[in-house]
Design an enzyme around this catalytic site. Structure first.
Site, PDB file in Angstrom:
ATOM      1  N   CYS A 106       3.190  -7.446   0.190  1.00 41.45           N
ATOM      2  CA  CYS A 106       3.001  -7.648   1.635  1.00 41.45           C
ATOM      3  C   CYS A 106       1.879  -8.645   1.927  1.00 41.45           C
ATOM      4  O   CYS A 106       2.087  -9.842   1.733  1.00 41.45           O
ATOM      5  CB  CYS A 106       2.811  -6.303   2.325  1.00 41.45           C
ATOM      6  SG  CYS A 106       3.206  -6.384   4.080  1.00 41.45           S
ATOM      7  N   HIS A 161       6.232  -2.472   0.058  1.00 46.64           N
ATOM      8  CA  HIS A 161       5.133  -1.750  -0.610  1.00 46.64           C
ATOM      9  C   HIS A 161       5.649  -0.707  -1.591  1.00 46.64           C
ATOM     10  O   HIS A 161       5.687   0.484  -1.242  1.00 46.64           O
ATOM     11  CB  HIS A 161       4.311  -0.984   0.433  1.00 46.64           C
ATOM     12  CG  HIS A 161       3.580  -1.827   1.424  1.00 46.64           C
ATOM     13  ND1 HIS A 161       2.289  -2.249   1.230  1.00 46.64           N
ATOM     14  CD2 HIS A 161       3.954  -2.301   2.621  1.00 46.64           C
ATOM     15  CE1 HIS A 161       1.887  -2.953   2.272  1.00 46.64           C
ATOM     16  NE2 HIS A 161       2.886  -2.998   3.135  1.00 46.64           N
ATOM     17  N   GLU A 216       4.053   0.572  -3.870  1.00 45.29           N
ATOM     18  CA  GLU A 216       2.916   1.455  -4.183  1.00 45.29           C
ATOM     19  C   GLU A 216       2.872   2.678  -3.282  1.00 45.29           C
ATOM     20  O   GLU A 216       2.114   3.611  -3.544  1.00 45.29           O
ATOM     21  CB  GLU A 216       1.589   0.669  -4.110  1.00 45.29           C
ATOM     22  CG  GLU A 216       1.093   0.303  -2.705  1.00 45.29           C
ATOM     23  CD  GLU A 216       1.730  -0.956  -2.124  1.00 45.29           C
ATOM     24  OE1 GLU A 216       2.748  -1.432  -2.679  1.00 45.29           O
ATOM     25  OE2 GLU A 216       1.225  -1.457  -1.104  1.00 45.29           O
TER      26      GLU A 216
HETATM   27  N1  GLN Z   1       1.019  -8.378   8.617  1.00 45.43           N
HETATM   28  C1  GLN Z   1       0.059  -8.290   7.559  1.00 45.43           C
HETATM   29  C2  GLN Z   1      -0.539  -9.654   7.233  1.00 45.43           C
HETATM   30  O1  GLN Z   1      -0.217 -10.635   7.846  1.00 45.43           O
HETATM   31  C3  GLN Z   1       0.650  -7.684   6.302  1.00 45.43           C
HETATM   32  C4  GLN Z   1       0.934  -6.234   6.508  1.00 45.43           C
HETATM   33  C5  GLN Z   1       0.928  -5.421   5.256  1.00 45.43           C
HETATM   34  O2  GLN Z   1       0.360  -5.796   4.219  1.00 45.43           O
HETATM   35  N2  GLN Z   1       1.478  -4.247   5.370  1.00 45.43           N
HETATM   36  O3  GLN Z   1      -1.336  -9.732   6.352  1.00 45.43           O
END
Ligand code: GLN
Length: 196
Positions: A81, A175, A177
């Protein structure tokens, strides 16, 4: 075979969950906050969280250049992410001053799947991960707008790549994790072991 030492970039985000998932996947997992700690590890996970904050803190802690040097120097790295955003060569809609480590020839769009309350879970088939689809938790997740020739999409959702690999670098928009399914962390641990 000895368990590889894998760091989790511990500036912000879901560090503990990645440490636990790596341990479950057979790695020795340690938090990394300082350049000296980064120098010790054989691979690095960049967690989910907020990429603008991780970018700012990496700069403030003097870690951005050491991170770039190791990632571009061939250390295996996996980003989930916000971590995927940090490994992208280009962000489509960066906040002003937002830096990435780069390394994967792709353009990502931040928050592409919508806002926090539009977060969702979906089954994702990931090339290289056997045993059926992995549960993907998407939280204000990015998607991959385009990948260059060197980068290989491993999974797509809704027509967009959500997992990408380029050599020793791996990134997922979701994710693993957070799910108790450690197959993506096992894949990454194997990538680290393959480097020796
Ligand atoms: N929207 C977040 C970003 O731009 C990422 C969100 C996440 O890691 N769950 O970093």
């Amino acid at each position: 075979m000895t368990a590889p030492l894998i760091g989790v970039l511990a500036l912000q985000g879901d560090v503990r969950e990645h440490l636990a998932a790596l341990a479950a996947a057979g790695a020795r997992a340690v938090p990394v906050r300082r350049p000296e700690e980064l120098a010790e590890v054989s691979g690095l996970v960049i967690p989910g969280g907020e990429s603008t904050t991780i970018s700012k803190l990496a700069t403030a802690f003097g870690l951005l250049e050491p991170l770039r040097a190791r990632v571009h120097g061939g250390m295996p790295a996996y980003g989930s992410c916000a971590g995927m955003i940090m490994l992208a060569d280009k962000i489509l809609d960066p906040r002003s001053g937002q830096e990435t480590i780069g390394g994967i020839d792709m353009i990502v769009r931040r928050n592409a799947f919508g806002r926090q309350n539009e977060s969702f879970e979906a089954e994702v088939e990931v090339a290289g991960v056997t045993g059926g689809p992995v549960p993907g938790v998407f939280i204000r997740a990015p998607w991959v707008e385009s990948v260059g020739a060197a980068a290989e999409p491993l999974a797509t959702y809704d027509g967009h790549p959500v997992a990408v690999r380029q050599g020793r670098l791996l990134a997922t928009a979701f994710h693993p994790e957070l799910t108790g399914d450690h197959r993506v962390h096992r894949l990454f641990t194997e990538m680290v072991l393959a480097v020796g």
